[in-house]
Scaffold this motif. Structure first.
Motif, PDB file in Angstrom:
ATOM      1  N   PRO A 168      -6.639  -3.437  10.342  1.00  0.00           N
ATOM      2  CA  PRO A 168      -6.810  -2.008  10.626  1.00  0.00           C
ATOM      3  C   PRO A 168      -7.028  -1.752  12.115  1.00  0.00           C
ATOM      4  O   PRO A 168      -7.750  -2.509  12.787  1.00  0.00           O
ATOM      5  CB  PRO A 168      -8.062  -1.636   9.813  1.00  0.00           C
ATOM      6  CG  PRO A 168      -8.113  -2.653   8.720  1.00  0.00           C
ATOM      7  CD  PRO A 168      -7.591  -3.922   9.343  1.00  0.00           C
ATOM      8  N   ARG A 221      -4.166  -4.709   3.450  1.00  0.00           N
ATOM      9  CA  ARG A 221      -2.778  -4.300   3.674  1.00  0.00           C
ATOM     10  C   ARG A 221      -1.960  -5.519   4.056  1.00  0.00           C
ATOM     11  O   ARG A 221      -2.269  -6.225   5.016  1.00  0.00           O
ATOM     12  CB  ARG A 221      -2.706  -3.233   4.754  1.00  0.00           C
ATOM     13  CG  ARG A 221      -3.265  -1.925   4.269  1.00  0.00           C
ATOM     14  CD  ARG A 221      -3.064  -0.831   5.248  1.00  0.00           C
ATOM     15  NE  ARG A 221      -3.387   0.432   4.593  1.00  0.00           N
ATOM     16  CZ  ARG A 221      -3.154   1.603   5.114  1.00  0.00           C
ATOM     17  NH1 ARG A 221      -2.599   1.694   6.309  1.00  0.00           N
ATOM     18  NH2 ARG A 221      -3.463   2.694   4.455  1.00  0.00           N
ATOM     19  N   ALA A 229      -7.113   2.519   4.503  1.00  0.00           N
ATOM     20  CA  ALA A 229      -7.196   1.096   4.858  1.00  0.00           C
ATOM     21  C   ALA A 229      -8.611   0.584   4.626  1.00  0.00           C
ATOM     22  O   ALA A 229      -9.590   1.325   4.745  1.00  0.00           O
ATOM     23  CB  ALA A 229      -6.814   0.899   6.321  1.00  0.00           C
ATOM     24  N   TRP A 289       0.839  -1.196   0.000  1.00  0.00           N
ATOM     25  CA  TRP A 289       0.000   0.000   0.000  1.00  0.00           C
ATOM     26  C   TRP A 289       0.872   1.244   0.000  1.00  0.00           C
ATOM     27  O   TRP A 289       2.055   1.189   0.305  1.00  0.00           O
ATOM     28  CB  TRP A 289      -0.954  -0.007   1.193  1.00  0.00           C
ATOM     29  CG  TRP A 289      -0.323   0.308   2.527  1.00  0.00           C
ATOM     30  CD1 TRP A 289      -0.162   1.527   3.086  1.00  0.00           C
ATOM     31  CD2 TRP A 289       0.236  -0.628   3.471  1.00  0.00           C
ATOM     32  NE1 TRP A 289       0.452   1.417   4.309  1.00  0.00           N
ATOM     33  CE2 TRP A 289       0.701   0.117   4.566  1.00  0.00           C
ATOM     34  CE3 TRP A 289       0.375  -2.015   3.480  1.00  0.00           C
ATOM     35  CZ2 TRP A 289       1.291  -0.487   5.677  1.00  0.00           C
ATOM     36  CZ3 TRP A 289       0.969  -2.603   4.587  1.00  0.00           C
ATOM     37  CH2 TRP A 289       1.414  -1.849   5.668  1.00  0.00           C
TER      38      TRP A 289
END
Length: 160
Positions: free
Chosen positions: A108, A91, A69, A63
């Motif tokens: 996240p 991610r 995210a 990323w």
């Protein structure tokens, strides 16, 4: 060099899980940072990975700093992800050590505790049984891992 001479007790323990044999799966584990600043928490992650992977020699991410995210919590509230979510990727981090490497899913930081814990369990390869296996959290976590594995396969084909 990132060799450690002793252990430190952290106020906020690193939330990291690995499969028993890193490097043997599409997703070898997961890291769940406490904040949105992955760079701020990276030194502690590297410290935790030193023993299973050896001295860390390379880190790759899939990323950019400008990419938002993916919101894991939205998996529970909608049957189909929105158009914006379709273009967001999970991610992933490839951590390469001197003795092994691991592909990590980055959870996240705003993920709800129930879902985050279940994603971490599934990412570690631990078996789920009974009621937890039939829960909405398990279904959502398995969906996250399937999508992350597919994303890892695409990413791996591009970066080698």
């Amino acid at each position: 060099m990132n060799g450690l001479t002793g252990t430190r007790r952290l106020a906020r323990p690193v939330r990291l899980v690995l499969t028993p044999t890193p490097g043997g799966a599409d997703i070898d584990g997961a890291w769940w940072p406490h904040t949105g600043s992955t760079a701020g928490e990276l030194p502690q992650l590297i410290g935790m990975l030193h023993r299973p992977l050896g001295e860390i020699v390379d880190i790759c991410v899939n990323w950019s700093a400008t990419e938002a995210a993916l919101d894991f919590n939205s998996i529970l509230t909608s049957a189909r992800p929105g158009a914006a979510a379709k273009h967001r990727r999970h991610r992933l981090m490839r951590i390469v050590g001197r003795t092994a490497q691991a592909n990590l899913l980055v959870v996240p930081h705003l993920t709800t505790p129930a879902l985050g814990n279940m994603v971490m369990r599934c990412a570690s390869g631990r078996p789920l049984v009974g009621a937890e296996r039939d829960s909405q959290w398990c279904e959502a976590a398995e969906s996250v891992l399937r999508d992350a594995s597919a994303e890892n396969a695409l990413w791996s084909s591009r970066v080698g």
